[in-house]
Scaffold this motif. Structure first.
Motif, PDB file in Angstrom:
ATOM      1  N   ASP A 169       0.831  -1.211   0.000  1.00 20.00           N
ATOM      2  CA  ASP A 169       0.000   0.000   0.000  1.00 20.00           C
ATOM      3  C   ASP A 169       0.861   1.255   0.000  1.00 20.00           C
ATOM      4  OD1 ASP A 169      -2.294  -1.512   0.030  1.00 20.00           O
ATOM      5  OD2 ASP A 169      -2.578  -1.385   2.204  1.00 20.00           O
ATOM      6  N   ALA A 170       1.894   1.256   0.840  1.00 23.03           N
ATOM      7  CA  ALA A 170       2.761   2.431   0.929  1.00 23.03           C
ATOM      8  C   ALA A 170       3.498   2.679  -0.374  1.00 23.03           C
ATOM      9  CB  ALA A 170       3.760   2.257   2.077  1.00 23.03           C
ATOM     10  N   VAL A 171       4.023   1.624  -0.967  1.00 24.79           N
ATOM     11  CA  VAL A 171       4.789   1.769  -2.222  1.00 24.79           C
ATOM     12  C   VAL A 171       3.880   2.230  -3.343  1.00 24.79           C
ATOM     13  CG1 VAL A 171       6.061   0.484  -3.988  1.00 24.79           C
ATOM     14  CG2 VAL A 171       6.581   0.133  -1.566  1.00 24.79           C
ATOM     15  N   ALA A 172       2.694   1.640  -3.464  1.00 28.87           N
ATOM     16  CA  ALA A 172       1.774   2.026  -4.535  1.00 28.87           C
ATOM     17  C   ALA A 172       1.364   3.495  -4.405  1.00 28.87           C
ATOM     18  CB  ALA A 172       0.541   1.126  -4.513  1.00 28.87           C
ATOM     19  N   ALA A 173       1.105   3.948  -3.194  1.00 30.28           N
ATOM     20  CA  ALA A 173       0.736   5.352  -2.991  1.00 30.28           C
ATOM     21  C   ALA A 173       1.902   6.278  -3.323  1.00 30.28           C
ATOM     22  CB  ALA A 173       0.285   5.568  -1.556  1.00 30.28           C
ATOM     23  N   GLU A 174       3.126   5.849  -3.020  1.00 33.46           N
ATOM     24  CA  GLU A 174       4.301   6.664  -3.310  1.00 33.46           C
ATOM     25  C   GLU A 174       4.541   6.797  -4.815  1.00 33.46           C
ATOM     26  OE1 GLU A 174       7.266   8.230  -1.455  1.00 33.46           O
ATOM     27  OE2 GLU A 174       5.287   8.657  -0.652  1.00 33.46           O
ATOM     28  N   LEU A 175       4.077   5.839  -5.583  1.00 30.70           N
ATOM     29  CA  LEU A 175       4.301   5.864  -7.028  1.00 30.70           C
ATOM     30  C   LEU A 175       3.412   6.882  -7.737  1.00 30.70           C
ATOM     31  CD1 LEU A 175       4.538   2.016  -7.681  1.00 30.70           C
ATOM     32  CD2 LEU A 175       6.425   3.656  -7.771  1.00 30.70           C
ATOM     33  N   ALA A 176       2.414   7.426  -7.047  1.00 35.42           N
ATOM     34  CA  ALA A 176       1.466   8.366  -7.654  1.00 35.42           C
ATOM     35  C   ALA A 176       1.785   9.786  -7.196  1.00 35.42           C
ATOM     36  CB  ALA A 176       0.032   7.999  -7.266  1.00 35.42           C
ATOM     37  N   PRO A 177       2.590  10.530  -7.946  1.00 31.94           N
ATOM     38  CA  PRO A 177       2.966  11.875  -7.509  1.00 31.94           C
ATOM     39  C   PRO A 177       1.789  12.831  -7.407  1.00 31.94           C
ATOM     40  CG  PRO A 177       3.656  11.492  -9.783  1.00 31.94           C
ATOM     41  CD  PRO A 177       3.201  10.175  -9.239  1.00 31.94           C
ATOM     42  N   CYS A 178       0.759  12.625  -8.221  1.00 36.67           N
ATOM     43  CA  CYS A 178      -0.358  13.566  -8.195  1.00 36.67           C
ATOM     44  C   CYS A 178      -1.184  13.447  -6.915  1.00 36.67           C
ATOM     45  CB  CYS A 178      -1.258  13.358  -9.413  1.00 36.67           C
ATOM     46  SG  CYS A 178      -1.762  11.651  -9.674  1.00 36.67           S
ATOM     47  N   LEU A 179      -1.070  12.327  -6.195  1.00 31.00           N
ATOM     48  CA  LEU A 179      -1.770  12.198  -4.926  1.00 31.00           C
ATOM     49  C   LEU A 179      -1.076  12.983  -3.826  1.00 31.00           C
ATOM     50  CD1 LEU A 179      -2.851   8.440  -4.814  1.00 31.00           C
ATOM     51  CD2 LEU A 179      -4.175  10.447  -5.498  1.00 31.00           C
ATOM     52  N   ARG A 180       0.136  13.484  -4.097  1.00 31.56           N
ATOM     53  CA  ARG A 180       0.853  14.297  -3.128  1.00 31.56           C
ATOM     54  C   ARG A 180       0.709  15.779  -3.439  1.00 31.56           C
ATOM     55  NH1 ARG A 180       4.948  10.279  -4.019  1.00 31.56           N
ATOM     56  NH2 ARG A 180       6.215  11.768  -5.198  1.00 31.56           N
ATOM     57  N   GLY A 181      -0.254  16.114  -4.288  1.00 26.85           N
ATOM     58  CA  GLY A 181      -0.499  17.512  -4.592  1.00 26.85           C
ATOM     59  C   GLY A 181       0.340  18.071  -5.712  1.00 26.85           C
ATOM     60  N   ASP A 182       1.037  17.200  -6.471  1.00 27.86           N
ATOM     61  CA  ASP A 182       1.863  17.694  -7.571  1.00 27.86           C
ATOM     62  C   ASP A 182       1.021  18.221  -8.733  1.00 27.86           C
ATOM     63  OD1 ASP A 182       3.779  16.747  -5.950  1.00 27.86           O
ATOM     64  OD2 ASP A 182       4.710  15.359  -7.359  1.00 27.86           O
ATOM     65  N   ARG A 183      -0.257  17.816  -8.762  1.00 28.47           N
ATOM     66  CA  ARG A 183      -1.130  18.264  -9.845  1.00 28.47           C
ATOM     67  C   ARG A 183      -2.571  18.260  -9.368  1.00 28.47           C
ATOM     68  NH1 ARG A 183      -2.289  14.568 -14.888  1.00 28.47           N
ATOM     69  NH2 ARG A 183      -4.467  15.034 -14.537  1.00 28.47           N
ATOM     70  N   ASP A 184      -3.345  19.258  -9.791  1.00 31.56           N
ATOM     71  CA  ASP A 184      -4.758  19.304  -9.427  1.00 31.56           C
ATOM     72  C   ASP A 184      -5.529  18.281 -10.254  1.00 31.56           C
ATOM     73  OD1 ASP A 184      -4.350  21.329  -7.605  1.00 31.56           O
ATOM     74  OD2 ASP A 184      -4.672  22.916  -9.094  1.00 31.56           O
ATOM     75  N   LEU A 185      -6.355  17.501  -9.579  1.00 26.00           N
ATOM     76  CA  LEU A 185      -7.145  16.472 -10.245  1.00 26.00           C
ATOM     77  C   LEU A 185      -8.627  16.761 -10.071  1.00 26.00           C
ATOM     78  CD1 LEU A 185      -5.288  13.244  -9.034  1.00 26.00           C
ATOM     79  CD2 LEU A 185      -4.980  14.417 -11.220  1.00 26.00           C
ATOM     80  N   SER A 186      -9.378  16.424 -11.082  1.00 28.94           N
ATOM     81  CA  SER A 186     -10.828  16.479 -10.944  1.00 28.94           C
ATOM     82  C   SER A 186     -11.273  15.302 -10.086  1.00 28.94           C
ATOM     83  CB  SER A 186     -11.490  16.408 -12.320  1.00 28.94           C
ATOM     84  OG  SER A 186     -11.246  15.138 -12.915  1.00 28.94           O
TER      85      SER A 186
END
Length: 381
Positions: A309-326
């Motif tokens: 879970d931790a690794v998969a979440a780390e692989l998604a930069p946009c979930l860390r606020g790097d990009r605004d998502l709809s």
């Protein structure tokens, strides 16, 4: 809050000491109010006798009276920090010198807060001042006046998860208070010496204020405190992979446990992306910008699904606020994270309600499905 009420405090000397330092933000307003009350009492009962004292004697009186309130606060901090170190050591977290780095400025801040309260009590000898000073200080924190809440919100003692422990704000707060106390002391001395020789005292006080200001700015370039540098962290090879996992020195007991739990996860990650064959992992963000963040156990069980879970979440930069998502894009990325984590730990049990809400099948993903999900979370599209 009790220093042993959270697993982090029991299993990390660094966390426990930081919790003790952070608790000062609750005590400091009371200390300032008590010192102000004592100064008001001296000022009102001493009257003409205090007014007749030369300026240096007033300063000595001010600091002597304020030192009592500051000493009690500093002593409490020392006992709490020592107790945290003992509890952490008993749970396998050896005390490190770096863990105690915020204690010195926090002690200085404790005395400075008391001096500030005493100075205000001398300048404004009203019994309304002590309660207003204490209540006003709490109001600054409660209503985030001048960003005061950042002194609390960025430190470990008020957070359930410590991933890059930030003690800088507390140390900086102590320095800012020290600067304020120096300025208040200068105001007291100048007020008393107006008919004497202020031209002699002003340069000395100016030097003191400038020194306090330089001290306040000393560590502003290092907001991550004692867990920032990972040069001497203990590391272990991830079995069957080419990468390392590293943890802070006071968490060395867990490095092998994390390495074992990450071994199958790292192997399956390499199947999705061969370029990650030498992927490193770190227990905090610290200075390893290329490492994937994994949680420290703090006495909790370490298993393959939690690492996945931790690794998969780390692989998604946009979930860390790097990009605004709809809302739709965020849901798609989250579904891809769940799919990737399931691929990385295929033996896990999934929540049927979660799978249904995300529109995912109730069987483990195939290699092709995992590859598509991996592409989604790493590109955020």
């Amino acid at each position: 809050m009790s220093l042993v009420s959270q697993p982090e405090a029991r299993f990390s000397t660094t966390w426990a000491v930081d919790a003790a330092v952070t608790s000062l933000l609750v005590v400091w307003p009371l200390s300032a109010g008590l010192a102000a009350a004592d100064a008001v009492r001296v000022r009102r009962t001493g009257g003409a006798l205090v007014d007749a004292l030369p300026a240096p004697a007033v300063v000595r009186l001010l600091w002597r009276r304020a030192a009592a309130a500051g000493a009690w606060t500093a002593a409490g901090l020392g006992i709490a920090a020592a107790g945290g170190a003992v509890v952490g050591a008993a749970h396998g977290s050896p005390p490190t010198l770096a863990a105690f780095t915020p204690v010195a400025p926090a002690v200085a801040g404790s005395f400075a807060v008391a001096a500030l309260g005493a100075a205000l009590g001398v300048l404004l000898p009203s019994w309304l001042l002590p309660p207003l000073l204490a209540a006003g200080s709490y109001a600054f924190l409660a209503f985030d006046v001048a960003g005061a809440q950042s002194l609390v919100g960025l430190v470990g003692a008020t957070s359930g998860v410590v991933l890059g422990l930030e003690v800088g704000p507390v140390a900086l707060g102590a320095r800012v208070v020290a600067l304020s106390a120096a300025a208040a002391a200068a105001a007291v001395v100048l007020a008393w010496s107006a008919t004497r020789r202020p031209w002699l005292l002003a340069p000395l006080l100016g030097v003191a204020v400038l020194a306090a200001g330089a001290w306040a700015l000393a560590d502003m370039d290092d907001p991550y405190g004692h867990w920032r540098s990972d040069a001497d962290w203990p590391c272990a090879d991830v079995p069957g992979a080419g990468g390392l996992v590293c943890v802070p020195s006071d968490q060395r007991r867990d490095v092998e446990v994390l390495a074992e739990a990450l071994s199958p996860v790292s192997g399956r990650l390499t199947q999705l992306d061969p370029a990650r064959a030498d992927q490193d992992f770190s227990a905090t963000r610290a200075s390893r910008a290329d490492a994937l963040l994994v949680p420290l156990p703090f006495g909790r069980p370490v298993d393959e699904p939690s690492m996945a879970d931790a690794v998969a979440a780390e692989l998604a930069p946009c979930l860390r606020g790097d990009r605004d998502l709809s809302a739709r894009e965020e849901e798609d990325v989250f579904a891809a994270v769940v799919t990737t984590a399931w691929w990385l730990a295929p033996g896990r049990e999934q929540d049927p309600a979660l799978l249904e809400s995300l529109g995912l099948p109730d069987s483990p993903p195939t290699r092709a499905e995992a590859q598509r999900a991996y592409d989604v979370i790493t590109t955020c599209r």
